[in-house]
Motif scaffolding. Structure first.
Motif, PDB file in Angstrom:
ATOM      1  N   GLU A  48     -37.780  51.731 -54.789  1.00 39.25           N
ATOM      2  CA  GLU A  48     -37.515  51.856 -56.568  1.00 39.25           C
ATOM      3  C   GLU A  48     -36.909  51.668 -57.368  1.00 39.25           C
ATOM      4  N   GLU A  49     -35.519  50.826 -56.850  1.00 37.22           N
ATOM      5  CA  GLU A  49     -34.411  50.228 -57.561  1.00 37.22           C
ATOM      6  C   GLU A  49     -35.844  49.208 -58.039  1.00 37.22           C
ATOM      7  N   GLN A  50     -36.503  48.671 -57.582  1.00 35.39           N
ATOM      8  CA  GLN A  50     -37.159  47.395 -58.504  1.00 35.39           C
ATOM      9  C   GLN A  50     -38.198  47.728 -59.706  1.00 35.39           C
ATOM     10  N   ILE A  51     -38.753  49.188 -59.354  1.00 37.87           N
ATOM     11  CA  ILE A  51     -39.704  49.817 -59.699  1.00 37.87           C
ATOM     12  C   ILE A  51     -39.483  49.756 -61.286  1.00 37.87           C
ATOM     13  N   ALA A  52     -37.587  50.569 -61.129  1.00 38.66           N
ATOM     14  CA  ALA A  52     -36.943  51.660 -62.116  1.00 38.66           C
ATOM     15  C   ALA A  52     -36.855  50.377 -62.917  1.00 38.66           C
ATOM     16  N   GLY A  53     -36.522  48.964 -62.134  1.00 39.19           N
ATOM     17  CA  GLY A  53     -35.942  48.132 -62.923  1.00 39.19           C
ATOM     18  C   GLY A  53     -36.800  47.011 -64.566  1.00 39.19           C
ATOM     19  N   PHE A  63     -39.603  48.793 -65.476  1.00 41.51           N
ATOM     20  CA  PHE A  63     -40.547  49.481 -66.512  1.00 41.51           C
ATOM     21  C   PHE A  63     -40.272  50.268 -66.968  1.00 41.51           C
ATOM     22  N   PRO A  64     -41.048  50.979 -68.023  1.00 47.39           N
ATOM     23  CA  PRO A  64     -40.105  52.233 -68.529  1.00 47.39           C
ATOM     24  C   PRO A  64     -39.990  53.629 -67.765  1.00 47.39           C
ATOM     25  N   ILE A  65     -38.960  54.347 -67.845  1.00 45.50           N
ATOM     26  CA  ILE A  65     -39.102  55.429 -66.836  1.00 45.50           C
ATOM     27  C   ILE A  65     -40.008  56.420 -67.555  1.00 45.50           C
ATOM     28  N   GLY A  66     -40.537  56.866 -66.655  1.00 45.04           N
ATOM     29  CA  GLY A  66     -41.772  57.980 -67.275  1.00 45.04           C
ATOM     30  C   GLY A  66     -43.202  57.134 -66.683  1.00 45.04           C
ATOM     31  N   ARG A  67     -43.672  55.771 -67.580  1.00 47.88           N
ATOM     32  CA  ARG A  67     -44.313  54.969 -67.529  1.00 47.88           C
ATOM     33  C   ARG A  67     -45.806  56.077 -65.989  1.00 47.88           C
ATOM     34  N   ARG A  68     -46.519  55.996 -66.644  1.00 52.86           N
ATOM     35  CA  ARG A  68     -47.661  55.304 -65.125  1.00 52.86           C
ATOM     36  C   ARG A  68     -48.161  55.066 -64.387  1.00 52.86           C
ATOM     37  N   LEU A  69     -47.708  54.485 -64.000  1.00 58.49           N
ATOM     38  CA  LEU A  69     -48.213  53.019 -62.935  1.00 58.49           C
ATOM     39  C   LEU A  69     -49.628  52.642 -62.208  1.00 58.49           C
ATOM     40  N   ARG A  70     -50.360  51.634 -63.116  1.00 59.90           N
ATOM     41  CA  ARG A  70     -51.704  51.385 -61.473  1.00 59.90           C
ATOM     42  C   ARG A  70     -50.698  50.769 -60.391  1.00 59.90           C
ATOM     43  N   GLY A 116     -55.663  41.800 -62.617  1.00 59.31           N
ATOM     44  CA  GLY A 116     -54.879  42.534 -64.004  1.00 59.31           C
ATOM     45  C   GLY A 116     -55.162  44.202 -63.335  1.00 59.31           C
ATOM     46  N   SER A 117     -55.601  43.894 -62.530  1.00 57.95           N
ATOM     47  CA  SER A 117     -55.866  45.744 -62.491  1.00 57.95           C
ATOM     48  C   SER A 117     -54.166  46.445 -62.368  1.00 57.95           C
ATOM     49  N   PHE A 118     -53.394  46.423 -61.152  1.00 55.62           N
ATOM     50  CA  PHE A 118     -52.408  46.710 -61.047  1.00 55.62           C
ATOM     51  C   PHE A 118     -50.867  45.628 -60.994  1.00 55.62           C
ATOM     52  N   ASP A 119     -50.203  47.382 -62.270  1.00 48.61           N
ATOM     53  CA  ASP A 119     -49.035  46.911 -62.143  1.00 48.61           C
ATOM     54  C   ASP A 119     -48.077  46.942 -61.016  1.00 48.61           C
ATOM     55  N   VAL A 120     -48.328  47.128 -59.895  1.00 51.74           N
ATOM     56  CA  VAL A 120     -47.453  47.239 -59.065  1.00 51.74           C
ATOM     57  C   VAL A 120     -48.698  47.247 -57.302  1.00 51.74           C
ATOM     58  N   MET A 180     -52.459  41.771 -59.849  1.00 55.40           N
ATOM     59  CA  MET A 180     -51.708  42.095 -60.755  1.00 55.40           C
ATOM     60  C   MET A 180     -51.700  41.346 -61.891  1.00 55.40           C
ATOM     61  N   ALA A 181     -51.115  42.573 -62.889  1.00 53.30           N
ATOM     62  CA  ALA A 181     -51.080  42.102 -64.266  1.00 53.30           C
ATOM     63  C   ALA A 181     -49.876  41.544 -64.912  1.00 53.30           C
ATOM     64  N   PRO A 182     -49.936  41.268 -66.220  1.00 52.77           N
ATOM     65  CA  PRO A 182     -48.073  40.534 -66.289  1.00 52.77           C
ATOM     66  C   PRO A 182     -47.194  40.863 -66.132  1.00 52.77           C
ATOM     67  N   GLY A 183     -46.288  40.586 -65.012  1.00 54.72           N
ATOM     68  CA  GLY A 183     -44.743  40.912 -65.158  1.00 54.72           C
ATOM     69  C   GLY A 183     -45.061  42.131 -64.189  1.00 54.72           C
ATOM     70  N   GLY A 184     -46.187  42.050 -63.290  1.00 56.11           N
ATOM     71  CA  GLY A 184     -46.611  42.980 -62.344  1.00 56.11           C
ATOM     72  C   GLY A 184     -45.678  42.597 -61.206  1.00 56.11           C
ATOM     73  N   LEU A 185     -45.808  43.745 -60.060  1.00 55.95           N
ATOM     74  CA  LEU A 185     -44.442  43.774 -58.611  1.00 55.95           C
ATOM     75  C   LEU A 185     -45.392  43.627 -58.059  1.00 55.95           C
TER      76      LEU A 185
END
Length: 238
Positions: A6-11, A13-20, A87-91, A115-120
């Motif tokens: 959760e910490e890594q995702i919050a750091g 991606f913008p709060i409230g963004r629906r991630l793939r 590039g289908s997923f953000d995480v 993974m999309a660019p910048g994905g985790l």
């Protein structure tokens, strides 16, 4: 581990963004459901029919809005290129899978591809640099001595599986374009606790101690498991 994720995702991606989110080897769907409840679109991949059934049962008990945000695909993770476009997923999660794969590099390369660019990328692996600790703490001196010179260990099901060394995975992640961004130890103090042990009364204090140790040297380096987070196209951790 959930708190670390959760910490890594919050750091990132913008709060409230629906991630793939892609969860490879989702097991019973614990992490996948947690992220679906948080509002994300989650795809879980699992090959074990019993675990898929358990995940579907857990999903069926969720409200409709959560059920609509999660789908389950049967597969072993090495066929991500067949099921998903680049590039289908953000995480992308891959927890407790690499120890069952003889050659992990192709699997990891496939995960990086979707993974999309910048994905985790979130990996949970057995710590190959600390295999002697469990037998040593149990008084199995022969087992401890043998563990110094191998990355193979016997898991709780009696199967001989594989551990990963931090240095090797750091190089692999850099090579697939998702360099290591952060890493944590998991189960620093509790690896020798029997899996069927009842939770202690001071569970909150136990979790706080584990979380603190998992991000603090030298404790995290001797954890039973390592949680590694890579970033697609990111800079390596200093």
């Amino acid at each position: 581990m959930a708190r670390q994720l959760e910490e890594q995702i919050a750091g990132r991606f913008p709060i409230g963004r629906r991630l793939r989110v892609l969860d490879v080897g989702m097991g019973r769907g614990t992490q996948a459901l947690r992220l679906a409840r948080a509002g994300h679109e989650v795809t879980g991949v699992e090959q074990d029919a019993t675990l898929i059934a358990a995940a579907r049962e857990a999903l069926a008990a969720e409200p409709e809005g959560i059920r609509e945000r999660m789908r389950i695909v049967r597969g072993d993770g090495r066929d991500t290129g067949v099921h998903f476009l680049p590039g289908s997923f953000d995480v992308v999660l891959c927890h407790g899978v690499l120890m069952h794969v003889a050659e992990p590099d192709p699997l990891l390369a496939g995960l990086a591809r979707v993974m999309a660019p910048g994905g985790l990328l979130s990996l949970l692996v057995r710590n190959g640099d600390a295999l002697a600790l469990r037998p040593g703490l149990s008084g199995d001196w022969a087992g401890a001595l043998a563990a110094f010179d191998t990355t193979v260990y016997r898991d709780g099901l009696g199967l001989d599986v594989r551990a990963d060394r931090l240095s090797a995975l750091t190089g692999t992640l850099a090579g697939i374009g998702a360099p290591l961004h952060a890493w944590f130890g998991v189960r620093v103090f509790t690896d020798t606790v029997p899996p069927d042990a009842a939770p202690p009364d001071d569970l909150a204090a136990l979790l706080a101690a584990e979380e603190r140790a998992g991000r603090t040297d030298p404790y995290r380096g001797v954890a039973a498991l390592l949680h590694l987070c890579g970033v697609r196209g990111g800079a390596a951790a200093g």
